[in-house]
Design an enzyme around this catalytic site. Structure first.
Site, mmCIF file in Angstrom:
data_model
loop_
_atom_site.group_PDB
_atom_site.id
_atom_site.type_symbol
_atom_site.label_atom_id
_atom_site.label_comp_id
_atom_site.label_asym_id
_atom_site.label_seq_id
_atom_site.Cartn_x
_atom_site.Cartn_y
_atom_site.Cartn_z
ATOM 1 C CE LYS A 64 -3.488 -2.890 0.701
ATOM 2 N NZ LYS A 64 -4.821 -3.056 -0.182
ATOM 3 C CB SER B 292 -7.505 -0.162 -1.090
ATOM 4 O OG SER B 292 -6.417 -0.573 -0.640
#
Length: 321
Positions: free
Chosen positions: A183, A286
């Site tokens: 990420k 996400s």
């Protein structure tokens, strides 16, 4: 030793097979460390014991051959049958169980050092970092950028750079540390991060973003709104799905979750010391810190920086920073 080695190699093969079929949750770092240790022991014993033993046997064979040759010459025989050199080479040759252990040690050691301390390859399995990273991208991760760490245990041995806002970072997924996640660093220790109505702010300051042409995702065959976001020294594109709500559904309890406030507009979190707030660039697709919390410093693996291959799109090769 051949039987013992066969059992050891069979155990490695069984573990790899069980991992491949999904019967066990594999850990390549542990497997590589064990392979390095086992083959290293064989390599040392080969150099100190087995090789000298074979050399002594070969020298003894040569001495016996020369002694026999001299004796036969004295008896009047001028030709001596037998290929002593071929027999000598067979005595010096490594048996199969040393070929598959000591013989592989230099290669395994090189891979272990390269992967553990320098660069490690990863494959992007999901679309959470689209458009920066695509499914199928094979990326390189700098293992020493954030400090040199002890393999497997991930204990920091030597400090280096601290993670900065905007970095793309690989880390051990806090709810399940055996998994690696990737990420973008949004908040560092002490920051207050807010993601409200799909607008990101850090320490009360809206993160600048500029609208870009819509992004077409060939995997889902859908368009998404695209923005150019600038956080710290990094500029990158993010995606938003207008069909997804602003609130965060399904957020779980996690360490320091009392530092987060969830509303219908989104979430606001105070990043605790020694932790980082991570988000994917594909903001509405996400699973990140908004859902499962902060990443401890001890979970950091390295900084992602380069796509070295995508077999479906060679144009993806290159730096994405």
């Amino acid at each position: 030793m051949g039987a013992i080695t066969a059992v050891i190699l069979a155990a490695f093969a069984a573990y790899a097979g069980a991992w491949y079929t999904g019967a066990v949750e594999g850990n390549f770092a542990v497997l590589l460390m064990l392979a390095t240790a086992v083959t290293g022991v064989y390599w040392v014993v080969e150099k100190l014991v087995f090789l000298p033993r074979r050399r002594r046997a070969a020298e003894q064979l040569l001495v016996e051959h020369n002694t026999r040759k001299e004796a036969l010459l004295k008896q009047g025989f001028s030709q001596i049958e037998g290929d002593v050199e071929s027999a000598r080479q067979k005595l010096l040759m490594q048996p199969w169980w040393l070929d598959w252990t000591a013989g592989l040690f230099p290669v395994i050691l090189a891979v272990f050092v390269l992967r553990s301390f320098l660069f490690e390859p990863f494959k992007i399995p999901s679309g959470s970092m689209i458009p920066t990273l695509r499914v199928g991208d094979l990326i390189l991760v700098n293992k020493f950028h954030y400090g040199v760490r002890l393999p497997v245990f991930n204990t920091k041995l030597v400090a280096n750079n601290e993670p900065k806002r905007g970095d793309v970072m690989v880390f051990r997924y806090p709810p399940q540390p055996s998994l690696d996640y990737i990420k973008r660093v949004i908040g560092v220790p002490g920051d207050e991060v807010a993601y409200l109505n799909k607008q990101l702010t850090v320490n009360g300051q809206p993160v600048p973003r500029a609208a870009q042409p819509e992004f077409f995702d060939s995997e889902t065959m859908r368009y998404a709104r695209q923005f150019r976001e600038t956080l710290g020294a990094r500029s990158y594109n993010t995606l938003n799905d207008d069909d997804r709500p602003a609130f965060i559904p399904g957020a779980t309890e996690f360490p320091f979750s009392n530092g987060c406030r969830y509303t219908v507009e989104g979430v606001t979190c105070k990043v605790p010391a020694g932790h980082y707030f991570m988000m994917g660039d594909n903001r509405d697709n996400s699973l990140d810190s908004r859902y499962w919390g902060f990443v401890p410093e001890a979970n950091i693996v390295g900084k992602a920086f380069f796509v070295w291959m995508n077999f479906g799109d060679l144009g993806r090769i290159g730096s994405f920073e």
